[in-house]
Scaffold this motif. Sequence first.
Motif, PDB file in Angstrom:
ATOM      1  N   GLY A  62       0.711  -1.267   0.008  1.00  0.00           N
ATOM      2  CA  GLY A  62       0.065  -0.151  -0.062  1.00  0.00           C
ATOM      3  C   GLY A  62       0.963   1.124   0.007  1.00  0.00           C
ATOM      4  O   GLY A  62       1.775   1.254   0.922  1.00  0.00           O
ATOM      5  N   MET A  96      -1.690  -1.052  -3.943  1.00  0.00           N
ATOM      6  CA  MET A  96      -2.674   0.035  -4.127  1.00  0.00           C
ATOM      7  C   MET A  96      -2.017   1.355  -3.950  1.00  0.00           C
ATOM      8  O   MET A  96      -1.262   1.353  -2.769  1.00  0.00           O
ATOM      9  CB  MET A  96      -3.683  -0.093  -2.885  1.00  0.00           C
ATOM     10  N   SER A 121      -2.563   5.782  -3.230  1.00  0.00           N
ATOM     11  CA  SER A 121      -3.525   6.408  -2.686  1.00  0.00           C
ATOM     12  C   SER A 121      -3.112   7.831  -2.658  1.00  0.00           C
ATOM     13  O   SER A 121      -1.742   8.129  -2.488  1.00  0.00           O
ATOM     14  CB  SER A 121      -3.878   5.906  -1.276  1.00  0.00           C
ATOM     15  N   THR A 151      -4.104  -1.078  -8.221  1.00  0.00           N
ATOM     16  CA  THR A 151      -5.510  -0.660  -7.721  1.00  0.00           C
ATOM     17  C   THR A 151      -5.444   0.767  -7.139  1.00  0.00           C
ATOM     18  O   THR A 151      -4.212   1.078  -6.767  1.00  0.00           O
ATOM     19  CB  THR A 151      -6.217  -1.522  -7.029  1.00  0.00           C
ATOM     20  N   GLY A 182      -6.945   3.764  -3.957  1.00  0.00           N
ATOM     21  CA  GLY A 182      -7.864   3.821  -2.784  1.00  0.00           C
ATOM     22  C   GLY A 182      -7.449   5.086  -2.087  1.00  0.00           C
ATOM     23  O   GLY A 182      -6.984   5.877  -2.546  1.00  0.00           O
ATOM     24  N   THR A 183      -8.089   5.045  -0.897  1.00  0.00           N
ATOM     25  CA  THR A 183      -7.613   6.331   0.014  1.00  0.00           C
ATOM     26  C   THR A 183      -6.624   5.785   0.920  1.00  0.00           C
ATOM     27  O   THR A 183      -6.223   4.720   1.215  1.00  0.00           O
ATOM     28  CB  THR A 183      -8.801   6.513   0.664  1.00  0.00           C
ATOM     29  N   GLN A 238      -7.647   3.111   3.156  1.00  0.00           N
ATOM     30  CA  GLN A 238      -7.752   1.970   2.262  1.00  0.00           C
ATOM     31  C   GLN A 238      -6.145   1.403   2.113  1.00  0.00           C
ATOM     32  O   GLN A 238      -6.108  -0.139   2.140  1.00  0.00           O
ATOM     33  CB  GLN A 238      -8.444   2.189   1.116  1.00  0.00           C
ATOM     34  N   ALA A 253      -4.967  -0.352   5.121  1.00  0.00           N
ATOM     35  CA  ALA A 253      -5.551  -1.802   5.383  1.00  0.00           C
ATOM     36  C   ALA A 253      -5.002  -2.841   4.341  1.00  0.00           C
ATOM     37  O   ALA A 253      -4.944  -3.892   4.590  1.00  0.00           O
ATOM     38  CB  ALA A 253      -7.013  -1.525   5.207  1.00  0.00           C
ATOM     39  N   TYR A 254      -4.943  -2.292   3.126  1.00  0.00           N
ATOM     40  CA  TYR A 254      -4.464  -3.234   2.015  1.00  0.00           C
ATOM     41  C   TYR A 254      -3.079  -3.891   2.089  1.00  0.00           C
ATOM     42  O   TYR A 254      -2.791  -5.073   1.790  1.00  0.00           O
ATOM     43  CB  TYR A 254      -4.855  -2.572   0.777  1.00  0.00           C
ATOM     44  N   THR A 297      -4.853   0.857  12.156  1.00  0.00           N
ATOM     45  CA  THR A 297      -4.721   0.149  10.886  1.00  0.00           C
ATOM     46  C   THR A 297      -3.454  -0.558  10.653  1.00  0.00           C
ATOM     47  O   THR A 297      -3.522  -1.633  10.414  1.00  0.00           O
ATOM     48  CB  THR A 297      -5.053   0.854   9.695  1.00  0.00           C
TER      49      THR A 297
END
Length: 241
Positions: free
Chosen positions: A37, A60, A62, A81, A83-84, A87, A90-91, A114
Motif C-alpha cells: 500500500g 494499491m 492512494s 489498484t 484507494g484512499t 484503504q 489496510a491493504y 490500521t
Amino acid sequence: MTGFPLRRRPFLAALAGLATVSSASAVEATSQKMRIGIIGTGHVGTTLAELWVHAGYPVMVSSRSLTEAQSLATSLGPLATAGTPAQAAAYGDVVVLAVPYGAIPQLGPQLSRTLLDKVVLDPSNPYPWRDGAIADTAQRDGAGVTTQRYFPSAHVVRAFNSIDMTTLRSEAHRAAPLLAVPVAGDDAQAVSQVTTLVKAAGFDPVVTGNLTTARLFQPGSAGFELERDATGLKQVLHLPQ
C-alpha cells in the motif's frame, strides 16, 4: 495417415494442461507476493509503485485525490489498484509513506490502529524549510526514530530516501554491481521484508542496523544522495564488509 491426428490429441491435451497449470502457477506466485500500500502519488510514490508492479507485486496507490490515484493505477496496469490512504494502509502487508515528512504527525493518529504490527516503509525526508518543527525534531533525534513515535504499533523501516527517484528509475536492474540502497529498522522480520522489496526493485540492500542508524543516510549525512555499490556504501558509512 488417418491415425496421426488421433495420436496427437493426447499430446495437445497435455500441452493445454501444461499451459493451464503454468497460468495458474503465475497467478498463484503473484498472489503469494507481499501486497504493498502506497500513500502518496508524487515522484516517490509513483516511482516505487512502477518498480514493484514491474516486479510482479500487487500495489494499491492512494492520495488525497482519489481521481489522481485512479489515474496512476490505470497507467500501471492490472496489478495496481487505487484507494484512499486508509484503504491503502489496510491493504498493504507493507505500507509506504511516500509523503512530505510534515504529513507524518497527521497520518500517525489517523492510521496507527490500521497499521498494528504492519511494516511501515518510510522513504520521506525531513526538511525544515518545508516541514516545520517536525523536521527539526527528526534532524535532532533521527528521522527513523521520529517516525516510529507516530506509528508506535507498526514496524518502521527507513529505505529509498537517500537516492533521487530519477536515479532509481535509471539505475534499477543495472549490470552488476547493483546500486546499493541503505536500509535501517528495529524489527528483523520487517527489515527482511523491505530488503526483499529492495532486491525486487533492482537494487542491492545494505542493512545499516537499527532505526538510530538511519541517521547515516538522511539529509545532511555522509550517506545521503550517495550513489555507490554495496562495497562503496559500506566503506563510506564505516560498516563491516
